[in-house]
Enzyme design. Structure first.
Site, PDB file in Angstrom:
ATOM      1  N   LYS A   8      -3.139  -0.404   0.493  1.00 34.14           N
ATOM      2  CA  LYS A   8      -2.818  -0.580  -0.937  1.00 34.14           C
ATOM      3  C   LYS A   8      -1.873   0.528  -1.421  1.00 34.14           C
ATOM      4  CE  LYS A   8      -7.168  -0.385  -2.232  1.00 34.14           C
ATOM      5  NZ  LYS A   8      -7.843  -0.233  -0.921  1.00 34.14           N
ATOM      6  N   ARG A  83     -12.140  -3.067  -9.876  1.00 37.12           N
ATOM      7  CA  ARG A  83     -12.917  -3.153  -8.653  1.00 37.12           C
ATOM      8  C   ARG A  83     -14.304  -3.719  -8.871  1.00 37.12           C
ATOM      9  NH1 ARG A  83     -10.519   1.582  -5.596  1.00 37.12           N
ATOM     10  NH2 ARG A  83     -11.885   1.807  -3.876  1.00 37.12           N
ATOM     11  N   ARG A 122      -6.051   8.607   9.274  1.00 42.28           N
ATOM     12  CA  ARG A 122      -5.275   9.005   8.093  1.00 42.28           C
ATOM     13  C   ARG A 122      -5.339  10.515   7.865  1.00 42.28           C
ATOM     14  NH1 ARG A 122      -6.271   6.074   2.503  1.00 42.28           N
ATOM     15  NH2 ARG A 122      -8.424   6.683   2.910  1.00 42.28           N
ATOM     16  N   ARG A 155      -9.385  13.048   4.419  1.00 45.77           N
ATOM     17  CA  ARG A 155     -10.124  12.863   3.168  1.00 45.77           C
ATOM     18  C   ARG A 155     -11.620  12.953   3.443  1.00 45.77           C
ATOM     19  NH1 ARG A 155      -7.668   7.769  -0.180  1.00 45.77           N
ATOM     20  NH2 ARG A 155      -9.858   7.174  -0.198  1.00 45.77           N
ATOM     21  N   ARG A 166     -18.111   2.349   2.239  1.00 44.06           N
ATOM     22  CA  ARG A 166     -17.033   1.860   1.356  1.00 44.06           C
ATOM     23  C   ARG A 166     -16.760   0.381   1.615  1.00 44.06           C
ATOM     24  NH1 ARG A 166     -12.722   5.960   3.116  1.00 44.06           N
ATOM     25  NH2 ARG A 166     -11.263   4.866   1.766  1.00 44.06           N
TER      26      ARG A 166
HETATM   27  P1  AP5 Z   1      -3.472   3.541   2.632  1.00 44.52           P
HETATM   28  O1  AP5 Z   1      -2.189   2.984   2.139  1.00 44.52           O
HETATM   29  O2  AP5 Z   1      -3.830   4.955   2.276  1.00 44.52           O
HETATM   30  O3  AP5 Z   1      -4.666   2.520   2.294  1.00 44.52           O
HETATM   31  P2  AP5 Z   1      -5.431   2.216   0.938  1.00 44.52           P
HETATM   32  O4  AP5 Z   1      -5.723   0.749   0.941  1.00 44.52           O
HETATM   33  O5  AP5 Z   1      -4.687   2.781  -0.222  1.00 44.52           O
HETATM   34  O6  AP5 Z   1      -6.769   3.008   1.256  1.00 44.52           O
HETATM   35  P3  AP5 Z   1      -7.720   3.881   0.375  1.00 44.52           P
HETATM   36  O7  AP5 Z   1      -8.698   4.488   1.378  1.00 44.52           O
HETATM   37  O8  AP5 Z   1      -6.987   4.843  -0.488  1.00 44.52           O
HETATM   38  O9  AP5 Z   1      -8.442   2.804  -0.465  1.00 44.52           O
HETATM   39  P4  AP5 Z   1      -9.792   2.923  -1.141  1.00 44.52           P
HETATM   40  O10 AP5 Z   1      -9.824   1.680  -1.944  1.00 44.52           O
HETATM   41  O11 AP5 Z   1     -10.963   3.147  -0.246  1.00 44.52           O
HETATM   42  O12 AP5 Z   1      -9.675   4.317  -1.878  1.00 44.52           O
HETATM   43  P5  AP5 Z   1      -9.259   4.741  -3.353  1.00 44.52           P
HETATM   44  O13 AP5 Z   1      -8.427   5.948  -3.230  1.00 44.52           O
HETATM   45  O14 AP5 Z   1      -8.780   3.588  -4.158  1.00 44.52           O
HETATM   46  O15 AP5 Z   1      -3.478   3.396   4.240  1.00 44.52           O
HETATM   47  C1  AP5 Z   1      -4.550   3.888   5.020  1.00 44.52           C
HETATM   48  C2  AP5 Z   1      -3.998   4.528   6.333  1.00 44.52           C
HETATM   49  O16 AP5 Z   1      -3.394   3.511   7.126  1.00 44.52           O
HETATM   50  C3  AP5 Z   1      -2.892   5.586   6.105  1.00 44.52           C
HETATM   51  O17 AP5 Z   1      -3.021   6.594   7.077  1.00 44.52           O
HETATM   52  C4  AP5 Z   1      -1.582   4.815   6.307  1.00 44.52           C
HETATM   53  O18 AP5 Z   1      -0.535   5.657   6.762  1.00 44.52           O
HETATM   54  C5  AP5 Z   1      -1.994   3.777   7.347  1.00 44.52           C
HETATM   55  N1  AP5 Z   1      -1.311   2.493   7.160  1.00 44.52           N
HETATM   56  C6  AP5 Z   1      -1.033   1.859   5.983  1.00 44.52           C
HETATM   57  N2  AP5 Z   1      -0.408   0.681   6.203  1.00 44.52           N
HETATM   58  C7  AP5 Z   1      -0.305   0.571   7.560  1.00 44.52           C
HETATM   59  C8  AP5 Z   1       0.231  -0.430   8.438  1.00 44.52           C
HETATM   60  N3  AP5 Z   1       0.803  -1.542   7.958  1.00 44.52           N
HETATM   61  N4  AP5 Z   1       0.153  -0.227   9.777  1.00 44.52           N
HETATM   62  C9  AP5 Z   1      -0.430   0.900  10.266  1.00 44.52           C
HETATM   63  N5  AP5 Z   1      -0.917   1.887   9.503  1.00 44.52           N
HETATM   64  C10 AP5 Z   1      -0.889   1.726   8.176  1.00 44.52           C
HETATM   65  O19 AP5 Z   1     -10.708   5.134  -3.931  1.00 44.52           O
HETATM   66  C11 AP5 Z   1     -11.428   6.235  -3.418  1.00 44.52           C
HETATM   67  C12 AP5 Z   1     -12.735   6.373  -4.168  1.00 44.52           C
HETATM   68  O20 AP5 Z   1     -12.466   6.613  -5.574  1.00 44.52           O
HETATM   69  C13 AP5 Z   1     -13.647   5.124  -4.184  1.00 44.52           C
HETATM   70  O21 AP5 Z   1     -14.466   5.065  -3.048  1.00 44.52           O
HETATM   71  C14 AP5 Z   1     -14.434   5.359  -5.482  1.00 44.52           C
HETATM   72  O22 AP5 Z   1     -15.447   6.315  -5.302  1.00 44.52           O
HETATM   73  C15 AP5 Z   1     -13.383   5.940  -6.411  1.00 44.52           C
HETATM   74  N6  AP5 Z   1     -12.671   4.893  -7.185  1.00 44.52           N
HETATM   75  C16 AP5 Z   1     -11.320   4.616  -7.148  1.00 44.52           C
HETATM   76  N7  AP5 Z   1     -11.028   3.609  -7.970  1.00 44.52           N
HETATM   77  C17 AP5 Z   1     -12.190   3.238  -8.564  1.00 44.52           C
HETATM   78  C18 AP5 Z   1     -12.540   2.236  -9.496  1.00 44.52           C
HETATM   79  N8  AP5 Z   1     -11.616   1.393 -10.002  1.00 44.52           N
HETATM   80  N9  AP5 Z   1     -13.852   2.121  -9.852  1.00 44.52           N
HETATM   81  C19 AP5 Z   1     -14.793   2.952  -9.374  1.00 44.52           C
HETATM   82  N10 AP5 Z   1     -14.533   3.932  -8.471  1.00 44.52           N
HETATM   83  C20 AP5 Z   1     -13.246   4.065  -8.070  1.00 44.52           C
END
Ligand code: AP5
Length: 210
Positions: A8, A83, A122, A155, A166
């Site tokens: 994402k 979410r 990552r 992370r 997660r």
């Molecule tokens: P990356 O692009 O970082 O993936 P992502 O989908 O953004 O992953 P996140 O782990 O950030 O998502 P998440 O939903 O768990 O976390 P968030 O920060 O929103 O890619 C991942 C890896 O793969 C990278 O190393 C990248 O280089 C690699 N990659 C990417 N594309 C690739 C490809 N095509 N091929 C190969 N490699 C690739 O949330 C974190 C925490 O915050 C949550 O757990 C929660 O506690 C809180 N939170 C955030 N938003 C909310 C909300 N709305 N409500 C409640 N709590 C929330």
């Protein structure tokens, strides 16, 4: 939308650059708050480290404040929000007050095996937040960030146990909202496997076709 680690952040960053709009990641905003030890950060820290969702109330206040700033006027991409079913209602309310509508909701998909591989490899820059991967996107500067020379770290929620939690939370609380957006005719499903460039081409093609 999409599972943790599906790409994402990677794709939203590219799309925001291409469209010259703001990229709003609730995860990034929360991580900044944790780093700065603000009230929000102190409340969210342990919940995030355990892989659980921060309360809808905190997220609602945070997003309402962020969407009140003038830089969203040319458009924005939300990453990681909404979410939960309650957050869908919160977003509807904020958008109604602003007098704007959602254009599209993108659901990125990939296999769980690929997700675990991506998340366990990552690395993020602890200074500027740039995202790398030990195999797919290594830094040309080894353990340092290409942009700012900051240290690359894992992370706290990218351990195997927390990744599993997660994924469980995603299936239980977030996946059901895809149906709500499908019923509204807004959902665009994009296959997230393959190299980042390949996924970005696919994403743009699907958005044009939708
Ligand atoms: P990356 O692009 O970082 O993936 P992502 O989908 O953004 O992953 P996140 O782990 O950030 O998502 P998440 O939903 O768990 O976390 P968030 O920060 O929103 O890619 C991942 C890896 O793969 C990278 O190393 C990248 O280089 C690699 N990659 C990417 N594309 C690739 C490809 N095509 N091929 C190969 N490699 C690739 O949330 C974190 C925490 O915050 C949550 O757990 C929660 O506690 C809180 N939170 C955030 N938003 C909310 C909300 N709305 N409500 C409640 N709590 C929330």
């Amino acid at each position: 939308m999409g599972m943790p680690g599906v790409g994402k952040g990677t794709q939203a960053t590219r799309l925001a650059e291409r469209l010259a709009v703001v990229h709003l990641s609730t995860g990034d905003i929360l991580r900044e708050a944790v780093k700065a030890e603000t009230d929000l950060g102190l409340k969210a820290k342990d919940t995030m480290a355990a892989g659980e969702l921060v309360s809808d109330e905190l997220i609602g206040d945070m997003i309402a404040e962020r969407l009140s700033r003038p830089d969203i006027e040319s458009g924005f991409i939300l990453d990681g929000f909404p979410r939960t079913v309650i957050q869908v209602g919160i977003l509807d309310g904020v958008l109604e007050r602003l007098g704007i509508g959602l254009d599209r909701v993108v659901l990125l998909g990939a296999s769980e095996q690929e997700i675990v591989r991506r998340l366990s490899g990552r690395r993020v820059c602890e200074s500027c937040g740039a995202v790398y991967h030990v195999d797919n996107r290594p830094s040309a500067k080894g353990e340092a960030c290409e942009e700012c020379d900051g240290a690359l770290v894992q992370r706290p929620d990218d351990t195997e146990e927390v990744i599993r939690e997660r994924l469980r939370v995603y299936r239980e609380q977030t996946l059901p909202i895809a149906d709500a957006y499908r019923q509204r005719g807004l959902l665009v499903e994009v296959e997230g496997s393959g190299a980042p460039d390949e996924v970005f081409e696919r994403l743009q093609a699907e958005l044009v076709a939708a």
